[in-house]
Design an enzyme around this catalytic site. Structure first.
Site, short mmCIF file in Angstrom:
data_model
loop_
_atom_site.label_atom_id
_atom_site.label_comp_id
_atom_site.label_asym_id
_atom_site.label_seq_id
_atom_site.Cartn_x
_atom_site.Cartn_y
_atom_site.Cartn_z
N SER A 127 0.92 -1.22 0.36
CA SER A 127 -0.19 0.58 -0.41
C SER A 127 0.94 1.00 0.45
O SER A 127 1.99 1.54 0.38
CB SER A 127 -0.67 0.48 1.29
OG SER A 127 -1.34 1.21 1.20
N LYS A 181 -4.41 -6.64 4.13
CA LYS A 181 -4.30 -5.45 2.93
C LYS A 181 -5.70 -5.53 2.34
O LYS A 181 -6.03 -4.05 2.35
CB LYS A 181 -3.88 -6.23 1.16
CG LYS A 181 -3.50 -5.29 0.60
CD LYS A 181 -3.17 -3.20 0.67
CE LYS A 181 -3.32 -2.46 -0.36
NZ LYS A 181 -4.30 -2.04 -1.61
N HIS A 184 -7.14 -3.75 5.45
CA HIS A 184 -6.40 -2.38 5.07
C HIS A 184 -7.18 -1.31 3.97
O HIS A 184 -8.36 0.08 4.58
CB HIS A 184 -5.14 -2.57 4.62
CG HIS A 184 -4.67 -0.93 3.76
ND1 HIS A 184 -5.15 -0.02 2.94
CD2 HIS A 184 -3.75 -0.44 5.02
CE1 HIS A 184 -4.63 0.68 2.58
NE2 HIS A 184 -3.54 1.31 3.75
N ASN A 185 -8.01 -1.68 2.67
CA ASN A 185 -8.52 -1.08 1.58
C ASN A 185 -10.50 -1.05 2.27
O ASN A 185 -11.02 0.09 1.44
CB ASN A 185 -8.60 -2.18 -0.05
CG ASN A 185 -6.85 -1.52 -0.27
OD1 ASN A 185 -5.97 -1.58 0.06
ND2 ASN A 185 -7.71 -2.11 -1.60
N GLU A 188 -10.02 2.07 4.32
CA GLU A 188 -9.65 3.14 3.02
C GLU A 188 -11.08 3.69 2.75
O GLU A 188 -11.15 4.19 2.57
CB GLU A 188 -9.05 2.33 2.03
CG GLU A 188 -8.35 3.36 1.06
CD GLU A 188 -7.35 2.98 0.41
OE1 GLU A 188 -6.58 2.29 0.66
OE2 GLU A 188 -8.38 2.91 -0.87
C1 6PG Z 1 -3.17 1.28 -1.84
C2 6PG Z 1 -4.29 1.56 -2.65
C3 6PG Z 1 -4.75 0.47 -3.60
C4 6PG Z 1 -5.65 0.74 -4.28
C5 6PG Z 1 -6.31 1.82 -4.91
C6 6PG Z 1 -7.38 1.77 -5.71
O1 6PG Z 1 -3.21 0.87 -0.18
O2 6PG Z 1 -1.78 1.59 -1.99
O3 6PG Z 1 -5.68 0.63 -1.62
O4 6PG Z 1 -4.40 -1.23 -3.18
O5 6PG Z 1 -5.62 -0.07 -4.96
O6 6PG Z 1 -6.07 3.00 -3.93
O7 6PG Z 1 -8.63 1.10 -5.24
P1 6PG Z 1 -10.26 1.19 -5.57
O8 6PG Z 1 -10.27 1.30 -7.28
O9 6PG Z 1 -11.15 -0.32 -5.54
O10 6PG Z 1 -10.72 2.77 -5.07
#
Ligand code: 6PG
Length: 478
Positions: A127, A181, A184-185, A188
């Site tokens: 990430s 991960k 984490h997303n 996010e």
């Molecule tokens: C990271 C992000 C990354 C992710 C993008 C787009 O941790 O660097 O999570 O891995 O791919 O942010 O995600 P979306 O297209 O699903 O918003």
């Protein structure tokens, strides 16, 4: 011979190759399209200890043993295809690391399949976006532990460094790294949606302009509660003026959010495991709703929209407090999900370590992770972050503001789905009795699905339509 191999020269791959080389490791790279390799080598990698190779075979031949090959390619079928190409070329103890956003079940399968071969496999979440890859990402590896020990000296240098410790650690077997991960997303998604709601409240509810929005978010970013990468970039975004129209660029961007799937996967996994993640789930939902642009435009002509402005005092601070509480819920949901998944799937996750490696490099890096790291260190078995005295106090002192913000938003017709979902999460979690006794009664009424009683053990069914229900209640003791 190069010390490290990398396949896939999209911008994340290029930046990681440059980062690894900068840390003193020679790198051999391979990309399916040779032109990409050539332009990388002649431009960004010029003069660096990075060599080009033009086939998997050439790449394998260019690497010292045990070979360490990082895949930075599109998740899904391309990862399987490259692994298939590499398998016959690799030898005992060689290591393949998948650094993409792979679906964790794919990683679990690849781990199992490669266990039967001489090749070691690590599924690693990375990430931090492009900048993180170049300057130091947060890395979430899982899989073969011995293989991790081999790549550890490289990964610990390449990772973001926070308070003298690198943002990388071995997380657990199989797909543990990619699972972490994914969550984490999910977090996010939750935080991004909550920030979007705060922006809407200030812009639509108070009529703030972009300079004011920039100032508020910059100020919030200096607080211990909200200091974070996402807050920092949000403050920056408000200042960016579109060169063509001279409007703030953010206002020229179509309000239809896209997604690549990790948020969705988080919610599906949470539902499968029976873990409530309403803030995260609502964030995924909000992106889906936003994508119904045309339909929303039509609906906006049928229904009235926002009704007026907020006239009271101190609203900015209340939004800040609501945002903090809701963000804490997004983390609490994510951590509870990791805990449940770890138990179910035997990841043996150390949640304090997860919080530690998220403190730097990654998209959700934030000051709030510091207390989380300490809390899980002191109480590894804590079932929910909200129960930690630190968060209990932090939230209780802000609950009135949180409630008021949602009330105001509701009165003004400003949708705050994730903030509302997080407050409902907290309000449900703190109730000893929820109304699902009625749900159980309904299930038993229409489908004889049975229920449990609060005053005696056993499973019961009632013939609800009979007048003398008591005599028709049947039960079996446990
Ligand atoms: C990271 C992000 C990354 C992710 C993008 C787009 O941790 O660097 O999570 O891995 O791919 O942010 O995600 P979306 O297209 O699903 O918003």
């Amino acid at each position: 011979m190069a010390q490290f191999g990398l396949i896939g020269l999209a911008v994340m791959g290029e930046n990681l190759a440059l980062n690894i080389e900068r840390q003193g490791f020679s790198v051999a790279v391979y990309n399916r399209t040779a032109e990409k390799t050539d332009s990388f080598i002649s431009q960004r990698a010029d003069g660096k200890d990075i060599v080009a190779t033009y086939s998997p075979k050439e790449l394998v031949a260019a690497l010292e043993r045990p070979r360490k090959i990082l895949l930075m390619i599109k998740s899904g079928a391309p990862v399987d295809a490259v692994i298939e190409q590499l398998k016959p070329l690799l030898e005992e103890d060689d290591i393949i690391i998948d650094g993409g956003n792979s679906y964790y079940e794919d990683t679990a399968r690849r781990s199992r399949e490669l266990q039967a071969t001489k090749v070691n496999f690590i599924g690693m979440g990375v990430s931090g976006g492009e900048i993180g890859a170049l300057l130091g990402p947060s890395m979430m590896p899982g899989g073969n532990k011995d293989a991790y020990e081999v790549v550890k000296p490289i990964l610990t240098k390449v990772a973001a460094q926070v308070e003298d410790s690198p943002c990388v650690t071995y997380l657990g077997p199989g797909c543990a790294g990619h699972y972490v991960k994914m969550v984490h997303n999910g977090i996010e998604y939750g935080i991004m949606q909550l920030i979007a709601e705060a922006y809407d409240l200030l812009k639509t509810g108070l009529g703030f302009n972009h300079q004011q929005l920039h100032e508020v978010f910059s100020a919030w970013n200096t607080t211990q509660e909200l200091n974070s990468y996402l807050m920092e970039i949000t403050a920056d975004i408000f200042q960016y003026i579109d060169p063509q129209t001279k409007n703030p660029l953010v206002e020229m961007i179509l309000d239809a959010a896209e997604q690549k799937g990790t948020g969705n996967w988080t919610v599906i996994s949470a539902m499968d495991l029976g873990v409530p993640v309403p803030t995260i789930m609502t964030a995924v939902n909000a992106r889906i709703m936003s994508a119904y642009k045309e339909e929303r435009v039509k609906a906006s002509q049928v229904f009235d929209g926002v009704s007026g402005r907020y006239q009271g005092e101190g609203f900015v601070d209340k939004v800040r407090d609501a945002l903090y509480c809701a963000i804490a819920c997004a983390y609490a949901e994510g951590m509870a999900l990791l805990k449940a998944a770890s138990q179910e799937r035997q990841y043996h996750l150390n949640l304090s370590e997860v919080a530690r490696i998220w403190k730097g490099g990654c998209i959700i890096r934030a000051e709030i992770l510091k207390p989380m790291q300490q809390i899980f260190q002191a109480q590894p078995d804590l079932v929910n972050l909200l129960l930690a005295p630190y968060f209990k106090e932090a939230i209780l002192s802000r609950t009135a503001a949180w409630r008021e913000v949602i009330t105001v938003a509701t009165q003004l017709n400003i949708p705050v789905p994730a903030m509302s979902a997080s407050l409902a999460y907290f309000n449900s979690y703190r109730r000893d009795r929820l109304p699902q006794n009625l749900t159980q009664a309904q299930r038993d009424y229409f489908g004889s699905h049975t229920y449990h009683r609060i005053d005696q053990p056993g499973t019961f069914h009632t013939e609800w339509t009979q007048v003398d229900a008591e005599s028709l209640q049947t039960g079996t003791a446990d």
